[in-house]
Design a protein around this motif. Structure first.
Motif, mmCIF file in Angstrom:
data_model
loop_
_atom_site.group_PDB
_atom_site.id
_atom_site.type_symbol
_atom_site.label_atom_id
_atom_site.label_comp_id
_atom_site.label_asym_id
_atom_site.label_seq_id
_atom_site.Cartn_x
_atom_site.Cartn_y
_atom_site.Cartn_z
ATOM 1 N N PRO A 152 -7.325 -7.733 22.130
ATOM 2 C CA PRO A 152 -8.514 -7.069 21.574
ATOM 3 C C PRO A 152 -9.271 -7.962 20.604
ATOM 4 C CG PRO A 152 -6.528 -6.270 20.503
ATOM 5 C CD PRO A 152 -6.065 -7.116 21.655
ATOM 6 N N VAL A 153 -10.580 -7.748 20.522
ATOM 7 C CA VAL A 153 -11.404 -8.434 19.528
ATOM 8 C C VAL A 153 -11.211 -7.723 18.197
ATOM 9 C CG1 VAL A 153 -13.730 -9.113 18.877
ATOM 10 C CG2 VAL A 153 -13.081 -9.057 21.291
ATOM 11 N N ILE A 154 -10.774 -8.456 17.198
ATOM 12 C CA ILE A 154 -10.484 -7.873 15.892
ATOM 13 C C ILE A 154 -11.722 -7.924 15.006
ATOM 14 C CG2 ILE A 154 -9.111 -8.105 13.794
ATOM 15 C CD1 ILE A 154 -7.536 -7.108 16.204
ATOM 16 N N ASP A 155 -12.042 -6.791 14.376
ATOM 17 C CA ASP A 155 -13.133 -6.742 13.404
ATOM 18 C C ASP A 155 -12.557 -7.094 12.041
ATOM 19 O OD1 ASP A 155 -15.241 -6.243 11.742
ATOM 20 O OD2 ASP A 155 -15.408 -4.110 12.206
ATOM 21 N N GLY A 156 -12.775 -8.331 11.624
ATOM 22 C CA GLY A 156 -12.247 -8.781 10.334
ATOM 23 C C GLY A 156 -13.282 -8.789 9.233
ATOM 24 N N SER A 157 -14.350 -7.992 9.385
ATOM 25 C CA SER A 157 -15.418 -7.982 8.388
ATOM 26 C C SER A 157 -15.069 -7.156 7.161
ATOM 27 C CB SER A 157 -16.720 -7.468 9.007
ATOM 28 O OG SER A 157 -16.552 -6.147 9.500
ATOM 29 N N GLY A 158 -14.122 -6.228 7.278
ATOM 30 C CA GLY A 158 -13.726 -5.401 6.151
ATOM 31 C C GLY A 158 -12.218 -5.361 5.997
ATOM 32 N N TRP A 159 -11.729 -5.620 4.770
ATOM 33 C CA TRP A 159 -10.293 -5.631 4.498
ATOM 34 C C TRP A 159 -9.980 -4.653 3.380
ATOM 35 C CZ3 TRP A 159 -6.516 -9.351 6.444
ATOM 36 C CH2 TRP A 159 -7.040 -10.140 7.481
ATOM 37 N N GLU A 160 -8.753 -4.184 3.361
ATOM 38 C CA GLU A 160 -8.312 -3.257 2.329
ATOM 39 C C GLU A 160 -6.972 -3.706 1.771
ATOM 40 O OE1 GLU A 160 -6.097 -0.165 5.367
ATOM 41 O OE2 GLU A 160 -7.943 0.433 4.352
ATOM 42 N N THR A 161 -6.708 -3.328 0.532
ATOM 43 C CA THR A 161 -5.437 -3.629 -0.109
ATOM 44 C C THR A 161 -4.536 -2.404 -0.034
ATOM 45 O OG1 THR A 161 -6.473 -5.203 -1.623
ATOM 46 C CG2 THR A 161 -4.316 -4.342 -2.239
ATOM 47 N N VAL A 162 -3.318 -2.595 0.441
ATOM 48 C CA VAL A 162 -2.367 -1.502 0.644
ATOM 49 C C VAL A 162 -1.143 -1.754 -0.231
ATOM 50 C CG1 VAL A 162 -1.034 -0.209 2.349
ATOM 51 C CG2 VAL A 162 -3.175 -1.315 3.019
ATOM 52 N N GLU A 163 -0.625 -0.696 -0.854
ATOM 53 C CA GLU A 163 0.556 -0.816 -1.713
ATOM 54 C C GLU A 163 1.570 0.261 -1.364
ATOM 55 O OE1 GLU A 163 -0.140 -2.069 -5.969
ATOM 56 O OE2 GLU A 163 -2.152 -1.318 -5.511
ATOM 57 N N GLY A 164 2.844 -0.097 -1.542
ATOM 58 C CA GLY A 164 3.925 0.856 -1.321
ATOM 59 C C GLY A 164 5.226 0.123 -1.048
ATOM 60 N N ASP A 217 -2.974 -7.279 2.055
ATOM 61 C CA ASP A 217 -4.325 -7.047 2.568
ATOM 62 C C ASP A 217 -4.284 -7.021 4.090
ATOM 63 O OD1 ASP A 217 -5.332 -7.080 -0.005
ATOM 64 O OD2 ASP A 217 -5.846 -9.207 0.051
ATOM 65 N N ALA A 218 -5.024 -6.100 4.670
ATOM 66 C CA ALA A 218 -5.102 -5.995 6.131
ATOM 67 C C ALA A 218 -6.515 -5.592 6.524
ATOM 68 C CB ALA A 218 -4.096 -4.972 6.651
ATOM 69 N N PRO A 219 -6.941 -5.955 7.740
ATOM 70 C CA PRO A 219 -8.248 -5.484 8.199
ATOM 71 C C PRO A 219 -8.266 -3.961 8.258
ATOM 72 C CG PRO A 219 -7.360 -7.168 9.674
ATOM 73 C CD PRO A 219 -6.251 -6.766 8.752
ATOM 74 N N ALA A 220 -9.387 -3.358 7.890
ATOM 75 C CA ALA A 220 -9.493 -1.906 7.970
ATOM 76 C C ALA A 220 -9.176 -1.441 9.390
ATOM 77 C CB ALA A 220 -10.900 -1.462 7.570
ATOM 78 N N PHE A 221 -8.269 -0.449 9.478
ATOM 79 C CA PHE A 221 -7.796 0.060 10.777
ATOM 80 C C PHE A 221 -7.226 -1.079 11.637
ATOM 81 C CE2 PHE A 221 -11.328 2.799 9.401
ATOM 82 C CZ PHE A 221 -10.645 3.988 9.244
ATOM 83 N N TRP A 222 -6.632 -2.057 10.964
ATOM 84 C CA TRP A 222 -6.049 -3.218 11.629
ATOM 85 C C TRP A 222 -7.057 -3.928 12.532
ATOM 86 C CZ3 TRP A 222 -1.548 -5.353 10.156
ATOM 87 C CH2 TRP A 222 -0.694 -4.569 9.379
ATOM 88 N N GLY A 223 -8.335 -3.772 12.208
ATOM 89 C CA GLY A 223 -9.385 -4.461 12.952
ATOM 90 C C GLY A 223 -9.714 -3.842 14.288
ATOM 91 N N LEU A 224 -9.116 -2.679 14.585
ATOM 92 C CA LEU A 224 -9.284 -2.058 15.897
ATOM 93 C C LEU A 224 -10.168 -0.819 15.859
ATOM 94 C CD1 LEU A 224 -5.598 -2.323 17.167
ATOM 95 C CD2 LEU A 224 -7.518 -3.820 17.728
ATOM 96 N N GLY A 225 -10.507 -0.332 14.669
ATOM 97 C CA GLY A 225 -11.345 0.849 14.564
ATOM 98 C C GLY A 225 -10.544 2.116 14.359
ATOM 99 N N PRO A 226 -11.169 3.160 13.804
ATOM 100 C CA PRO A 226 -10.441 4.395 13.455
ATOM 101 C C PRO A 226 -9.931 5.173 14.654
ATOM 102 C CG PRO A 226 -12.815 4.680 13.160
ATOM 103 C CD PRO A 226 -12.597 3.220 13.432
ATOM 104 N N ASP A 227 -10.459 4.915 15.829
ATOM 105 C CA ASP A 227 -10.028 5.674 17.009
ATOM 106 C C ASP A 227 -8.869 5.017 17.754
ATOM 107 O OD1 ASP A 227 -12.038 7.542 16.537
ATOM 108 O OD2 ASP A 227 -13.510 6.383 17.690
ATOM 109 N N ALA A 228 -8.422 3.872 17.287
ATOM 110 C CA ALA A 228 -7.342 3.155 17.981
ATOM 111 C C ALA A 228 -5.981 3.744 17.601
ATOM 112 C CB ALA A 228 -7.383 1.680 17.624
#
Length: 288
Positions: free
Chosen positions: A185-197, A203-214
């Motif tokens: 898949p083509v990854i959308d790396g234009s937006g990243w988020e910081t995740v903690e736990g 840091d990871a691409p938002a929705f892993w670069g695949l979009g919210p419907d993936a």
């Protein structure tokens, strides 16, 4: 070894076993890069002088009603384009082009906004054979210049390593995140988020670069049990199933595993992981 010398050495090592070696190649390439940059600066000085003189001429000769200034609208950004080598694909800015760069008799195809940037390893994208690519740093985005402005890095995709550098860390990361083998898949790396736990931060691409419907159920960063000499039952770089790639490293007293849609995304996420040394628990933290 400087950042420039390391990247030039990677070109020579990865692209041609019979290419000439030695510090003279890097020095000659650097000299040519400096000469081109001086010419560009000199030309820029002439343009700057003309820009300064033009308004003066208008003010000196203009009359009533001539005090309006016209400004050209900013041209729209060109759509990003896909480049490829062998079975690897990468997305780059639409105004970048391919240049045949000559390193004192040895040539290589490198992409960038200008020949000076591409062949001087300023802003560029280049492909290397992963079997012979031997950088000093682990995959990810790395600060290249002493002033911290240029950002370069590399990731793996298919049988190649993809290296890139720009003056914008987000741009470099977006380019590298798009590296993929044919059919992935083509990854959308234009937006990243910081995740903690679980004592992890990454840091990871938002929705892993695949979009919210993936389907994102299989992608996460996990802290695993095991001593340094007792790694989890997986290779350092393995493919699990059809669409999950796993990268494992020992960090902060624990084994860290990244499961991502492509090896490139796995490399970039792993490079960003910051484990809490005071937290020895185990568990997984999925991205959003």
């Amino acid at each position: 070894m400087s950042d420039f010398d390391e990247r030039l050495s990677a070109v020579l090592t990865a692209e041609a076993d019979d290419a000439p070696h030695g510090s003279g190649l890097a020095e000659a390439a650097r000299r040519r890069h400096v000469v081109r940059r001086r010419r560009r600066i000199a030309a820029g000085g002439v343009v700057a002088a003309l820009v300064i003189l033009a308004p003066v001429a208008v003010l000196a000769g203009g009359g009533a009603g001539d005090d309006k200034t016209a400004s050209d609208p900013t041209p729209p950004a060109q759509p990003w384009q896909t480049i490829s080598q062998d079975d690897v694909r990468v997305e780059i800015p639409g105004d970048w082009r391919e240049f045949r760069c000559d390193f004192d008799g040895f040539s290589s195809d490198i992409y960038g906004p200008s020949e000076d940037d591409a062949c001087g390893f300023g802003e560029y994208v280049a492909f290397y054979g992963s079997a012979t690519f031997d950088p000093a740093e682990r995959p990810g985005v790395i600060t290249g210049n002493d002033d911290g402005t240029a950002r370069w890095g590399y990731v793996y995709a298919g049988d190649l390593a993809v290296s890139s550098s720009t003056e914008d860390r987000d741009l470099t990361r977006r380019i590298l995140a798009s590296a993929r083998a044919s059919g992935q898949p083509v990854i959308d790396g234009s937006g990243w988020e910081t995740v903690e736990g679980a004592g992890l931060r990454y840091d990871a691409p938002a929705f892993w670069g695949l979009g919210p419907d993936a389907d994102l159920g299989g992608y996460a960063v996990c802290a695993l049990a095991g001593d340094r000499d007792d790694p989890p039952d997986t290779a350092d770089r393995t493919r699990a199933g059809a669409d999950a790639y796993i990268v494992v490293e020992y960090r902060g007293g624990r084994w860290i595993s990244v499961s991502a849609p492509t090896a490139a995304v796995g490399d970039l996420v792993m490079a960003s992981v910051e484990p809490d040394p005071g937290n020895t628990g185990i568990g997984c933290v999925p991205g959003i």
